[in-house]
Write an enzyme that holds these catalytic residues in place. Structure first.
Site, PDB file in Angstrom:
ATOM      1  N   SER A  92      43.930  49.379  47.201  1.00 28.08           N
ATOM      2  CA  SER A  92      43.947  48.339  48.225  1.00 28.08           C
ATOM      3  C   SER A  92      44.780  48.825  49.406  1.00 28.08           C
ATOM      4  O   SER A  92      45.666  49.688  49.234  1.00 28.08           O
ATOM      5  CB  SER A  92      44.616  47.095  47.628  1.00 28.08           C
ATOM      6  OG  SER A  92      44.852  46.137  48.641  1.00 28.08           O
ATOM      7  N   TYR A 141      51.521  42.014  43.533  1.00 32.60           N
ATOM      8  CA  TYR A 141      50.240  42.712  43.703  1.00 32.60           C
ATOM      9  C   TYR A 141      50.453  44.011  44.486  1.00 32.60           C
ATOM     10  O   TYR A 141      49.955  45.066  44.094  1.00 32.60           O
ATOM     11  CB  TYR A 141      49.252  41.790  44.433  1.00 32.60           C
ATOM     12  CG  TYR A 141      47.909  42.423  44.709  1.00 32.60           C
ATOM     13  CD1 TYR A 141      47.016  42.681  43.659  1.00 32.60           C
ATOM     14  CD2 TYR A 141      47.517  42.767  46.004  1.00 32.60           C
ATOM     15  CE1 TYR A 141      45.776  43.257  43.907  1.00 32.60           C
ATOM     16  CE2 TYR A 141      46.280  43.339  46.252  1.00 32.60           C
ATOM     17  CZ  TYR A 141      45.414  43.583  45.209  1.00 32.60           C
ATOM     18  OH  TYR A 141      44.185  44.155  45.447  1.00 32.60           O
TER      19      TYR A 141
HETATM   20  O1  NJP Z   1      37.265  40.801  42.652  1.00 34.24           O
HETATM   21  P1  NJP Z   1      36.401  39.939  41.612  1.00 34.24           P
HETATM   22  P2  NJP Z   1      36.989  42.149  43.468  1.00 34.24           P
HETATM   23  N1  NJP Z   1      39.781  43.355  32.002  1.00 34.24           N
HETATM   24  O2  NJP Z   1      37.327  38.866  41.200  1.00 34.24           O
HETATM   25  C1  NJP Z   1      37.202  41.748  36.082  1.00 34.24           C
HETATM   26  C2  NJP Z   1      40.519  45.243  44.551  1.00 34.24           C
HETATM   27  N2  NJP Z   1      40.637  44.703  45.905  1.00 34.24           N
HETATM   28  O3  NJP Z   1      35.645  42.684  43.257  1.00 34.24           O
HETATM   29  O4  NJP Z   1      36.997  39.991  33.217  1.00 34.24           O
HETATM   30  C3  NJP Z   1      38.532  43.615  32.404  1.00 34.24           C
HETATM   31  O5  NJP Z   1      35.067  39.589  42.196  1.00 34.24           O
HETATM   32  C4  NJP Z   1      36.470  40.425  36.353  1.00 34.24           C
HETATM   33  O6  NJP Z   1      35.629  39.978  35.300  1.00 34.24           O
HETATM   34  P3  NJP Z   1      36.169  39.083  34.053  1.00 34.24           P
HETATM   35  C5  NJP Z   1      41.112  44.340  43.472  1.00 34.24           C
HETATM   36  O7  NJP Z   1      42.501  44.499  43.379  1.00 34.24           O
HETATM   37  C6  NJP Z   1      40.007  43.566  46.262  1.00 34.24           C
HETATM   38  O8  NJP Z   1      37.427  41.907  44.847  1.00 34.24           O
HETATM   39  O9  NJP Z   1      34.951  38.642  33.335  1.00 34.24           O
HETATM   40  N3  NJP Z   1      37.988  43.117  33.509  1.00 34.24           N
HETATM   41  C7  NJP Z   1      35.579  40.861  37.510  1.00 34.24           C
HETATM   42  O10 NJP Z   1      34.428  41.520  37.029  1.00 34.24           O
HETATM   43  C8  NJP Z   1      40.389  44.860  42.253  1.00 34.24           C
HETATM   44  O11 NJP Z   1      41.065  45.976  41.711  1.00 34.24           O
HETATM   45  C9  NJP Z   1      40.165  43.064  47.551  1.00 34.24           C
HETATM   46  O12 NJP Z   1      36.964  37.975  34.664  1.00 34.24           O
HETATM   47  C10 NJP Z   1      38.750  42.310  34.260  1.00 34.24           C
HETATM   48  C11 NJP Z   1      36.431  41.856  38.269  1.00 34.24           C
HETATM   49  O13 NJP Z   1      37.426  42.331  37.367  1.00 34.24           O
HETATM   50  C12 NJP Z   1      39.035  45.311  42.798  1.00 34.24           C
HETATM   51  O14 NJP Z   1      39.152  45.338  44.210  1.00 34.24           O
HETATM   52  C13 NJP Z   1      40.954  43.742  48.464  1.00 34.24           C
HETATM   53  C14 NJP Z   1      40.064  41.992  33.927  1.00 34.24           C
HETATM   54  C15 NJP Z   1      37.098  41.275  39.487  1.00 34.24           C
HETATM   55  O15 NJP Z   1      36.114  40.928  40.408  1.00 34.24           O
HETATM   56  C16 NJP Z   1      37.865  44.423  42.410  1.00 34.24           C
HETATM   57  O16 NJP Z   1      38.088  43.093  42.804  1.00 34.24           O
HETATM   58  C17 NJP Z   1      41.587  44.890  48.075  1.00 34.24           C
HETATM   59  C18 NJP Z   1      40.567  42.558  32.742  1.00 34.24           C
HETATM   60  N4  NJP Z   1      41.827  42.294  32.321  1.00 34.24           N
HETATM   61  C19 NJP Z   1      41.427  45.379  46.784  1.00 34.24           C
HETATM   62  N5  NJP Z   1      40.567  41.166  34.866  1.00 34.24           N
HETATM   63  C20 NJP Z   1      39.522  41.801  48.011  1.00 34.24           C
HETATM   64  N6  NJP Z   1      38.555  41.260  47.267  1.00 34.24           N
HETATM   65  O17 NJP Z   1      39.884  41.311  49.108  1.00 34.24           O
HETATM   66  C21 NJP Z   1      39.590  40.969  35.763  1.00 34.24           C
HETATM   67  O18 NJP Z   1      42.350  45.517  48.966  1.00 34.24           O
HETATM   68  N7  NJP Z   1      38.478  41.654  35.406  1.00 34.24           N
END
Ligand code: NJP
Length: 239
Positions: free
Chosen positions: A146, A159
């Site tokens: 990020s 974060y």
């Molecule tokens: O978010 P979201 P993003 N074990 O909420 C999964 C970074 N980022 O695509 O487990 C396994 O749509 C969750 O699925 P579920 C951010 O830090 C974002 O934006 O079923 N999986 C879902 O598939 C992150 O590293 C922004 O709840 C786990 C997914 O993760 C990455 O982008 C800005 C889990 C999250 O999808 C993807 O985030 C930035 C676990 N313990 C960086 N916990 C931004 N969106 O603005 C969650 O700079 N998941």
């Protein structure tokens, strides 16, 4: 310039049931990869798998339920994938979450969830793929970080801390495994319009789109052998 052909490569994506992970899964499947989707919710994973197959019915895609913060489950699931696929070529450590925190009142549970997902989870998953990649002298680990991994902000110090840690870890690992012919890269997006922002007040219309970040990840993976993209730092520029 020639690009690397990813046909039949096995790509494992954590957090692939929505947002950036799902968009990356769609793009790697379209590039001919065998894509393995990982996330905690079976229901959301099945929906994601179906949507990829609707986009390309010849896509080779499967999914497995995994909480990346569960060390034992990570070992089991990655061993299964290694065995079923014959070897993981690309790991995309994308699962992550950010909870806005006023540190004076931040529940320990929120702190732990961020650290255990954004840092420990990356460690468990990466450790699980490295022995195979080293023995085959081939592999690519791509970590989704990020802008908050480079610049702190006052709304989410924990974060920011996890993403700064991820950047340091990625830099050290890249140097450690270069001699094994394993590439290690980082993607550092600004705000992206995904579920990450659900329930928060924000004008998401000017944010990056998940597909734009996925496109950067695919760009990194398709550089020819001998070329390493260390980091793509991307932000939206929309009027
Ligand atoms: O978010 P979201 P993003 N074990 O909420 C999964 C970074 N980022 O695509 O487990 C396994 O749509 C969750 O699925 P579920 C951010 O830090 C974002 O934006 O079923 N999986 C879902 O598939 C992150 O590293 C922004 O709840 C786990 C997914 O993760 C990455 O982008 C800005 C889990 C999250 O999808 C993807 O985030 C930035 C676990 N313990 C960086 N916990 C931004 N969106 O603005 C969650 O700079 N998941």
């Amino acid at each position: 310039m020639p690009t690397k052909d990813l046909t039949n490569q096995t790509v494992v994506i954590t957090g692939a049931s929505s947002g950036i992970g799902l968009a990356a899964a769609e793009q790697f499947a379209a590039a001919g990869c065998r894509v393995v989707l990982l996330a905690r919710s079976a229901q959301r994973l099945e929906k994601a798998e179906k949507s990829i197959l609707q986009g390309a019915d010849s896509a080779v895609v499967s999914c497995k339920v995994l909480d990346v913060a569960d060390e034992g489950a990570v070992s089991r699931v990655f061993a299964e994938i290694e065995q079923q696929s014959g070897g993981i070529d690309i790991l995309i450590n994308n699962a992550g979450l950010g909870i806005p925190t006023d540190l004076a009142e931040c529940p320990t549970e929120d702190y732990r969830r961020m650290v255990e997902t954004n840092i420990s989870g990356v460690f468990y998953c990466t450790r699980a793929v490295l022995p195979g990649m080293k023995s085959r002298r081939h592999g690519h680990v791509i970590n989704v970080s990020s802008g908050a991994g480079k610049r702190g902000n006052p709304t989410a110090p924990v974060y920011c801390g996890t993403k700064h840690a991820l950047n340091g870890y990625t830099d050290g690992l890249r140097q450690q495994v270069a001699e094994d012919n394993i590439r290690v890269s980082l993607v550092s997006p600004g705000a992206v319009d995904t579920g990450y922002w659900d329930g928060r007040e924000a004008d998401r219309s000017k944010f990056l789109r998940a597909e734009e970040v996925a496109d950067a990840i695919l760009f990194i993976a398709t550089r020819p052998d001998g070329v390493l993209v260390k980091d793509i730092d991307l932000v939206a520029q929309r009027q």
